[in-house]
Write a protein that holds these residues in place. Structure first.
Motif, short mmCIF file in Angstrom:
data_model
loop_
_atom_site.label_atom_id
_atom_site.label_comp_id
_atom_site.label_asym_id
_atom_site.label_seq_id
_atom_site.Cartn_x
_atom_site.Cartn_y
_atom_site.Cartn_z
N ASN A 109 -9.97 -0.88 -14.81
CA ASN A 109 -10.56 -2.16 -15.17
C ASN A 109 -9.47 -3.17 -15.53
O ASN A 109 -9.52 -4.34 -15.14
CB ASN A 109 -11.52 -1.96 -16.34
CG ASN A 109 -12.22 -3.24 -16.75
OD1 ASN A 109 -11.68 -3.99 -17.56
ND2 ASN A 109 -13.41 -3.48 -16.23
N ALA A 110 -8.47 -2.70 -16.28
CA ALA A 110 -7.38 -3.59 -16.68
C ALA A 110 -6.54 -4.02 -15.48
O ALA A 110 -6.12 -5.18 -15.39
CB ALA A 110 -6.51 -2.91 -17.74
N TRP A 111 -6.26 -3.09 -14.56
CA TRP A 111 -5.52 -3.47 -13.35
C TRP A 111 -6.29 -4.51 -12.55
O TRP A 111 -5.71 -5.42 -11.95
CB TRP A 111 -5.23 -2.25 -12.48
CG TRP A 111 -4.09 -1.40 -12.92
CD1 TRP A 111 -4.09 -0.06 -13.16
CD2 TRP A 111 -2.73 -1.84 -13.17
NE1 TRP A 111 -2.86 0.38 -13.56
CE2 TRP A 111 -1.99 -0.69 -13.56
CE3 TRP A 111 -2.08 -3.06 -13.10
CZ2 TRP A 111 -0.64 -0.75 -13.88
CZ3 TRP A 111 -0.73 -3.13 -13.42
CH2 TRP A 111 -0.03 -1.99 -13.80
N LEU A 112 -7.61 -4.37 -12.52
CA LEU A 112 -8.43 -5.34 -11.81
C LEU A 112 -8.29 -6.72 -12.47
O LEU A 112 -8.13 -7.73 -11.78
CB LEU A 112 -9.89 -4.88 -11.84
CG LEU A 112 -10.88 -5.57 -10.90
CD1 LEU A 112 -10.44 -5.47 -9.46
CD2 LEU A 112 -12.26 -4.96 -11.08
N ALA A 113 -8.34 -6.75 -13.80
CA ALA A 113 -8.18 -8.01 -14.52
C ALA A 113 -6.78 -8.59 -14.32
O ALA A 113 -6.59 -9.80 -14.36
CB ALA A 113 -8.46 -7.81 -16.01
N ALA A 114 -5.81 -7.70 -14.11
CA ALA A 114 -4.43 -8.14 -13.89
C ALA A 114 -4.20 -8.63 -12.46
O ALA A 114 -3.11 -9.12 -12.14
CB ALA A 114 -3.46 -7.00 -14.20
N GLY A 115 -5.19 -8.48 -11.60
CA GLY A 115 -5.06 -8.96 -10.23
C GLY A 115 -4.39 -7.98 -9.30
O GLY A 115 -3.82 -8.38 -8.28
N ASP A 116 -4.47 -6.68 -9.61
CA ASP A 116 -3.86 -5.66 -8.75
C ASP A 116 -4.94 -4.69 -8.29
O ASP A 116 -5.12 -3.62 -8.88
CB ASP A 116 -2.76 -4.91 -9.51
CG ASP A 116 -1.87 -4.09 -8.59
OD1 ASP A 116 -2.38 -3.59 -7.56
OD2 ASP A 116 -0.68 -3.91 -8.89
N PRO A 117 -5.70 -5.04 -7.24
CA PRO A 117 -6.80 -4.18 -6.81
C PRO A 117 -6.36 -2.83 -6.27
O PRO A 117 -7.14 -1.87 -6.32
CB PRO A 117 -7.50 -5.01 -5.73
CG PRO A 117 -6.45 -5.95 -5.23
CD PRO A 117 -5.61 -6.26 -6.43
N VAL A 118 -5.14 -2.73 -5.76
CA VAL A 118 -4.67 -1.44 -5.23
C VAL A 118 -4.51 -0.43 -6.36
O VAL A 118 -5.02 0.69 -6.30
CB VAL A 118 -3.36 -1.62 -4.45
CG1 VAL A 118 -2.81 -0.27 -4.03
CG2 VAL A 118 -3.57 -2.53 -3.24
N LYS A 119 -3.80 -0.83 -7.42
CA LYS A 119 -3.65 0.06 -8.57
C LYS A 119 -4.99 0.32 -9.24
O LYS A 119 -5.25 1.42 -9.74
CB LYS A 119 -2.65 -0.52 -9.56
CG LYS A 119 -1.21 -0.49 -9.08
CD LYS A 119 -0.26 -1.02 -10.15
CE LYS A 119 1.20 -0.93 -9.67
NZ LYS A 119 2.14 -1.47 -10.69
N ALA A 120 -5.84 -0.70 -9.25
CA ALA A 120 -7.17 -0.52 -9.85
C ALA A 120 -7.95 0.55 -9.11
O ALA A 120 -8.54 1.45 -9.73
CB ALA A 120 -7.93 -1.84 -9.81
N GLN A 121 -7.94 0.50 -7.78
CA GLN A 121 -8.69 1.48 -7.02
C GLN A 121 -8.16 2.88 -7.22
O GLN A 121 -8.93 3.85 -7.34
CB GLN A 121 -8.66 1.11 -5.53
CG GLN A 121 -9.55 2.03 -4.69
CD GLN A 121 -9.67 1.56 -3.26
OE1 GLN A 121 -9.30 0.44 -2.93
NE2 GLN A 121 -10.21 2.41 -2.40
N THR A 122 -6.84 3.03 -7.30
CA THR A 122 -6.25 4.35 -7.52
C THR A 122 -6.70 4.93 -8.85
O THR A 122 -7.12 6.09 -8.93
CB THR A 122 -4.72 4.25 -7.48
OG1 THR A 122 -4.30 3.81 -6.18
CG2 THR A 122 -4.09 5.61 -7.77
N ALA A 123 -6.62 4.13 -9.91
CA ALA A 123 -7.01 4.62 -11.24
C ALA A 123 -8.50 4.92 -11.29
O ALA A 123 -8.92 5.95 -11.87
CB ALA A 123 -6.64 3.58 -12.29
N LEU A 124 -9.31 4.07 -10.71
CA LEU A 124 -10.76 4.26 -10.75
C LEU A 124 -11.19 5.47 -9.94
O LEU A 124 -12.10 6.20 -10.33
CB LEU A 124 -11.46 2.99 -10.27
CG LEU A 124 -11.34 1.82 -11.24
CD1 LEU A 124 -11.61 0.50 -10.53
CD2 LEU A 124 -12.28 2.00 -12.42
N THR A 125 -10.53 5.71 -8.81
CA THR A 125 -10.85 6.89 -8.02
C THR A 125 -10.54 8.16 -8.81
O THR A 125 -11.31 9.13 -8.79
CB THR A 125 -10.05 6.88 -6.70
OG1 THR A 125 -10.47 5.75 -5.92
CG2 THR A 125 -10.30 8.15 -5.90
#
Length: 265
Positions: free
Chosen positions: A99-115
């Motif tokens: 969620n925080a990576w998404l807010a930071a504007g990094d959808p790639v890292k966000a998807q990795t963490a969320l997966t």
């Protein structure tokens, strides 16, 4: 919404908690009221053996200050510590990191963490639904609309009473030119959260594409009233401007951009 840790359990009192747990709860409360001091306390807590919970508290403090990259890094550190000790809360920390990576504007890292969070299989139904929605938002940001649709559908099954699931589904359906799905899902979102400006904004967008100019006008006006001074109201006001021109008799059109509503910590 960053998934907050559970505070005191039903029937528990501060005195019934271990000293470590009491310190954790106090750190979380400080993160909300005084995040700068919470950062220092989280460091002291970590040095004293607070482990994953100390790092998570640090992430919460950073999130309160909208330092999203720092928050994501802290949540990931908490997740790694929890994974090392086989703590089932690791999946929650991974979800917070995403969620925080998404807010930071990094959808790639966000998807990795969320997966990582989702595949762990230890999130409750609501937490899984929230993580799926966040991953869907990351996939939309990366242009993977079909994959986002799969995650939103799964989120609706996991958390059918979450209005955000229906709102994001309606928005995605509209972008994918699936008007019947958009109409159905925004109707469900309105049933659950008609007082949410983002829901009203999207209801106006869907009504406009359906050729219902009066319905669009009403929904956009409601969005402006519900959240004055926000980006959502600005988008609704921009859409309403078309009714002030001679072309107002033509079918209404949604605003040029209507980003998915940001989730707050």
């Amino acid at each position: 919404m960053i998934l907050l840790p559970l505070m005191l359990q039903v029937g528990s009192t501060p005195s019934s908690l271990s000293p470590n747990e009491q310190r954790y709860q106090a750190c979380l409360m400080l993160a909300t009221s005084d995040p700068k001091n919470a950062e220092a306390e989280a460091d002291r807590f970590r040095i004293a053996g607070g482990g994953a919970k100390a790092r998570q508290c640090q992430g919460m403090a950073y999130a309160q200050e909208a330092r999203w990259g720092d928050a994501a890094t802290a949540f990931e550190a908490a997740a790694h510590d929890a994974d090392a000790s086989r703590d089932p809360l690791a999946s929650r920390y991974w979800a917070q990191a995403g969620n925080a990576w998404l807010a930071a504007g990094d959808p790639v890292k966000a998807q990795t963490a969320l997966t990582t969070a989702i595949t762990a299989g230890t999130l409750d139904a609501f937490g899984r639904g929230e993580a799926l929605l966040d991953r869907a938002r990351a996939q939309v940001a990366a242009g993977r609309l079909a994959s986002a649709r799969g995650d939103i559908d799964a989120a609706q099954e996991a958390a059918p009473k979450d209005p955000l699931a229906w709102l994001l589904s309606a928005t995605l359906a509209r972008r994918m030119n699936d008007l019947p799905r958009a109409q159905n899902d925004i109707t469900e979102a309105l049933k659950l959260a008609s007082d949410d400006a983002s829901v009203q904004l999207e209801a106006g967008n869907v009504a406009a594409l359906s050729g219902n100019a009066e319905g669009a006008r009403t929904a956009w006006q409601t969005a402006v009233k519900l959240a004055p001074g926000t980006a959502t109201a600005d988008n609704a006001r921009a859409a309403l401007a078309q009714f002030d021109t001679p072309a107002a008799a033509a079918p209404a059109t949604p605003p040029a951009t209507n980003p998915a509503p940001a989730k707050k910590p």
